[in-house]
Structures are given as structure tokens and as C-alpha cells.
Motif scaffolding. Structure first.
Motif, PDB file in Angstrom:
ATOM      1  N   GLU A  74       0.823  -1.218   0.000  1.00 46.65           N
ATOM      2  CA  GLU A  74       0.000   0.000   0.000  1.00 46.65           C
ATOM      3  C   GLU A  74       0.854   1.264   0.000  1.00 46.65           C
ATOM      4  O   GLU A  74       0.554   2.231  -0.698  1.00 46.65           O
ATOM      5  N   LYS A  75       1.934   1.288   0.766  1.00 46.91           N
ATOM      6  CA  LYS A  75       2.800   2.472   0.859  1.00 46.91           C
ATOM      7  C   LYS A  75       3.517   2.725  -0.464  1.00 46.91           C
ATOM      8  O   LYS A  75       3.700   3.869  -0.868  1.00 46.91           O
ATOM      9  N   MET A  76       3.898   1.662  -1.180  1.00 47.45           N
ATOM     10  CA  MET A  76       4.546   1.824  -2.479  1.00 47.45           C
ATOM     11  C   MET A  76       3.564   2.417  -3.476  1.00 47.45           C
ATOM     12  O   MET A  76       3.909   3.304  -4.245  1.00 47.45           O
ATOM     13  N   HIS A  77       2.301   1.952  -3.453  1.00 46.96           N
ATOM     14  CA  HIS A  77       1.290   2.503  -4.357  1.00 46.96           C
ATOM     15  C   HIS A  77       1.007   3.968  -4.031  1.00 46.96           C
ATOM     16  O   HIS A  77       0.762   4.772  -4.929  1.00 46.96           O
ATOM     17  N   GLU A  78       1.056   4.337  -2.758  1.00 45.79           N
ATOM     18  CA  GLU A  78       0.888   5.730  -2.353  1.00 45.79           C
ATOM     19  C   GLU A  78       2.013   6.589  -2.935  1.00 45.79           C
ATOM     20  O   GLU A  78       1.773   7.680  -3.458  1.00 45.79           O
ATOM     21  N   LEU A  79       3.249   6.091  -2.860  1.00 48.63           N
ATOM     22  CA  LEU A  79       4.386   6.811  -3.438  1.00 48.63           C
ATOM     23  C   LEU A  79       4.229   6.924  -4.948  1.00 48.63           C
ATOM     24  O   LEU A  79       4.461   7.993  -5.519  1.00 48.63           O
ATOM     25  N   ASP A  80       3.795   5.861  -5.610  1.00 43.10           N
ATOM     26  CA  ASP A  80       3.613   5.891  -7.061  1.00 43.10           C
ATOM     27  C   ASP A  80       2.583   6.934  -7.472  1.00 43.10           C
ATOM     28  O   ASP A  80       2.769   7.643  -8.452  1.00 43.10           O
ATOM     29  N   LYS A  81       1.501   7.052  -6.724  1.00 40.17           N
ATOM     30  CA  LYS A  81       0.487   8.075  -7.035  1.00 40.17           C
ATOM     31  C   LYS A  81       1.059   9.475  -6.902  1.00 40.17           C
ATOM     32  O   LYS A  81       0.760  10.352  -7.722  1.00 40.17           O
ATOM     33  N   GLN A  82       1.879   9.707  -5.886  1.00 34.81           N
ATOM     34  CA  GLN A  82       2.470  11.025  -5.684  1.00 34.81           C
ATOM     35  C   GLN A  82       3.515  11.344  -6.757  1.00 34.81           C
ATOM     36  O   GLN A  82       3.703  12.496  -7.128  1.00 34.81           O
ATOM     37  N   VAL A  83       4.178  10.330  -7.261  1.00 36.16           N
ATOM     38  CA  VAL A  83       5.235  10.502  -8.254  1.00 36.16           C
ATOM     39  C   VAL A  83       4.658  10.792  -9.651  1.00 36.16           C
ATOM     40  O   VAL A  83       5.307  11.439 -10.477  1.00 36.16           O
ATOM     41  N   GLN A  84       3.441  10.348  -9.934  1.00 36.80           N
ATOM     42  CA  GLN A  84       2.846  10.460 -11.268  1.00 36.80           C
ATOM     43  C   GLN A  84       2.839  11.895 -11.809  1.00 36.80           C
ATOM     44  O   GLN A  84       3.003  12.104 -13.004  1.00 36.80           O
ATOM     45  N   GLN A  85       2.654  12.886 -10.949  1.00 30.32           N
ATOM     46  CA  GLN A  85       2.594  14.273 -11.407  1.00 30.32           C
ATOM     47  C   GLN A  85       3.920  14.777 -11.980  1.00 30.32           C
ATOM     48  O   GLN A  85       3.950  15.759 -12.709  1.00 30.32           O
ATOM     49  N   TYR A  86       5.026  14.105 -11.663  1.00 31.49           N
ATOM     50  CA  TYR A  86       6.343  14.520 -12.141  1.00 31.49           C
ATOM     51  C   TYR A  86       6.816  13.742 -13.364  1.00 31.49           C
ATOM     52  O   TYR A  86       7.861  14.042 -13.915  1.00 31.49           O
ATOM     53  N   LYS A  87       6.051  12.756 -13.791  1.00 31.57           N
ATOM     54  CA  LYS A  87       6.465  11.916 -14.916  1.00 31.57           C
ATOM     55  C   LYS A  87       5.941  12.451 -16.239  1.00 31.57           C
ATOM     56  O   LYS A  87       4.786  12.845 -16.341  1.00 31.57           O
ATOM     57  N   ASN A  88       6.802  12.422 -17.264  1.00 33.58           N
ATOM     58  CA  ASN A  88       6.381  12.726 -18.631  1.00 33.58           C
ATOM     59  C   ASN A  88       6.084  11.442 -19.393  1.00 33.58           C
ATOM     60  O   ASN A  88       5.253  11.425 -20.282  1.00 33.58           O
ATOM     61  N   ALA A  89       6.805  10.384 -19.049  1.00 33.70           N
ATOM     62  CA  ALA A  89       6.612   9.064 -19.657  1.00 33.70           C
ATOM     63  C   ALA A  89       6.557   8.035 -18.529  1.00 33.70           C
ATOM     64  O   ALA A  89       7.034   8.283 -17.419  1.00 33.70           O
ATOM     65  N   ASP A  90       5.982   6.887 -18.826  1.00 32.42           N
ATOM     66  CA  ASP A  90       5.846   5.840 -17.812  1.00 32.42           C
ATOM     67  C   ASP A  90       7.197   5.341 -17.291  1.00 32.42           C
ATOM     68  O   ASP A  90       7.288   4.834 -16.181  1.00 32.42           O
ATOM     69  N   THR A  91       8.246   5.486 -18.093  1.00 32.06           N
ATOM     70  CA  THR A  91       9.563   4.969 -17.721  1.00 32.06           C
ATOM     71  C   THR A  91      10.452   6.020 -17.050  1.00 32.06           C
ATOM     72  O   THR A  91      11.627   5.751 -16.802  1.00 32.06           O
ATOM     73  N   ASP A  92       9.917   7.192 -16.736  1.00 33.93           N
ATOM     74  CA  ASP A  92      10.695   8.228 -16.060  1.00 33.93           C
ATOM     75  C   ASP A  92      10.925   7.859 -14.596  1.00 33.93           C
ATOM     76  O   ASP A  92      10.032   7.358 -13.927  1.00 33.93           O
ATOM     77  N   MET A  93      12.137   8.140 -14.127  1.00 31.91           N
ATOM     78  CA  MET A  93      12.464   7.942 -12.710  1.00 31.91           C
ATOM     79  C   MET A  93      12.378   9.286 -12.009  1.00 31.91           C
ATOM     80  O   MET A  93      12.778  10.309 -12.558  1.00 31.91           O
ATOM     81  N   VAL A  94      11.853   9.274 -10.782  1.00 32.48           N
ATOM     82  CA  VAL A  94      11.625  10.512 -10.037  1.00 32.48           C
ATOM     83  C   VAL A  94      12.421  10.457  -8.728  1.00 32.48           C
ATOM     84  O   VAL A  94      12.362   9.462  -8.010  1.00 32.48           O
ATOM     85  N   PRO A  95      13.149  11.550  -8.402  1.00 34.64           N
ATOM     86  CA  PRO A  95      13.897  11.585  -7.139  1.00 34.64           C
ATOM     87  C   PRO A  95      12.960  11.603  -5.929  1.00 34.64           C
ATOM     88  O   PRO A  95      12.022  12.393  -5.876  1.00 34.64           O
ATOM     89  N   VAL A  96      13.220  10.708  -4.976  1.00 36.09           N
ATOM     90  CA  VAL A  96      12.404  10.614  -3.771  1.00 36.09           C
ATOM     91  C   VAL A  96      13.316  10.483  -2.551  1.00 36.09           C
ATOM     92  O   VAL A  96      14.496  10.143  -2.667  1.00 36.09           O
ATOM     93  N   GLU A  97      12.737  10.737  -1.402  1.00 37.93           N
ATOM     94  CA  GLU A  97      13.414  10.552  -0.125  1.00 37.93           C
ATOM     95  C   GLU A  97      12.439   9.807   0.780  1.00 37.93           C
ATOM     96  O   GLU A  97      11.329  10.278   1.014  1.00 37.93           O
ATOM     97  N   ILE A  98      12.850   8.638   1.225  1.00 39.80           N
ATOM     98  CA  ILE A  98      11.960   7.793   2.034  1.00 39.80           C
ATOM     99  C   ILE A  98      12.705   7.260   3.248  1.00 39.80           C
ATOM    100  O   ILE A  98      13.930   7.310   3.310  1.00 39.80           O
ATOM    101  N   ARG A  99      11.938   6.740   4.188  1.00 33.80           N
ATOM    102  CA  ARG A  99      12.490   5.929   5.278  1.00 33.80           C
ATOM    103  C   ARG A  99      11.908   4.546   5.093  1.00 33.80           C
ATOM    104  O   ARG A  99      10.712   4.396   4.864  1.00 33.80           O
ATOM    105  N   GLY A 100      12.764   3.555   5.150  1.00 32.38           N
ATOM    106  CA  GLY A 100      12.299   2.204   4.915  1.00 32.38           C
ATOM    107  C   GLY A 100      13.137   1.169   5.631  1.00 32.38           C
ATOM    108  O   GLY A 100      14.186   1.466   6.199  1.00 32.38           O
TER     109      GLY A 100
END
Length: 139
Positions: A74-100
Motif C-alpha cells: 500500500e505504501k509503495m502505491h501511495e508513493l507511485d500516485k504522488q510521483v505520477q505528477q512529475y512523470k512525462n513518460a511511464d519509464t521516467d524515474m523521479v527523485p524521492v526521499e523515504i524511510r524504509g
């Protein structure tokens, strides 16, 4: 016989003194008073900064030193939803900062040696367009 007993006693004292020193050093590094730890310190979480991608049922976090498979939950899907706004293509990587929590991958699976289970999303950054090293082939 006395010399053997005395040597064993001295060795035991030296070993137990070394263990006491290590535990004192760990408390000062953590920055806690006494034996109190915060909830996050008790969970053994690691701060990770890197590029995240979720594509075709595979999630990856690439830091500057390591590549981690990301546990799909669930937490990974939450991150993916937040990252979508920064992607131009499905294969774009987005810089993130997490605790895991970093865990070794099961022996019967293919992939990177370690996985990360996301516990907390700290920051998501806009990708730098100059860092785009994707090569697109067209006809």
C-alpha cells in the motif's frame, strides 16, 4: 592449573569490558539519554534518497550506491500516485526521499540482493531534465 584458571578469568574480564564500551558508544551515537529510543529508531529504518520507478509490476529505488527492489504494498502505491505528477513518460524515474526497512531478498527469487519496504515518504522532487539519459528509438 591455577595459571590456566587465572588466564581464563583475565580473558573473560577483558571480553566483558569490550562489550560494555560498545554499548556506551552506541547510545551516544543514537543521541538518546539512557535506554530510551524513539519509535523510528526501534524499527531499524534507513533514510534512502534516490530515483524511484514503478513500471510493469516492478518497483525499483536506485540510490547513488545501490539498487533496491521495492516491496509492492500500500505504501509503495501511495508513493507511485504522488510521483505520477512529475512523470512525462511511464519509464521516467523521479527523485524521492523515504524511510524504509532494508531486507534481503528471498533466495528463490531473481532480482537485487536487497529490498526496501517503504515505511515513510519524506520528499518527492521534480526530476532534472538535464539528467535524462533515456534513449528513445523511433522510426
Amino acid at each position: 592449573m591455577e595459571k590456566t584458571f587465572f588466564l581464563a578469568f583475565i580473558l573473560t574480564v577483558i571480553i566483558s569490558c569490550k562489550n560494555d564500551t560498545k554499548s556506551d558508544q552506541n547510545d551516544s551515537v543514537i543521541g538518546t539519554e539512557g535506554n530510551e529510543k524513539t519509535a523510528k529508531q526501534n524499527e531499524d529504518l534507513t533514510l534512502l534518497k534516490g530515483d524511484f520507478i514503478y513500471y510493469a509490476d516492478a518497483a525499483v529505488l536506485q540510490t547513488h550506491t545501490e539498487v533496491y527492489g521495492v516491496v509492492i504494498d500500500e505504501k509503495m502505491h501511495e508513493l507511485d500516485k504522488q510521483v505520477q505528477q512529475y512523470k512525462n513518460a511511464d519509464t521516467d524515474m523521479v527523485p524521492v526521499e523515504i524511510r524504509g526497512k532494508i531486507i534481503p531478498k528471498p533466495d528463490n527469487e531473481v532480482g537485487w540482493p536487497f529490498r526496501v519496504e517503504i515505511k515513510e515518504i519524506l520528499n518527492i522532487s521534480k526530476p532534472n531534465p538535464e539528467d535524462n539519459t533515456v534513449v528513445k528509438l523511433g522510426s
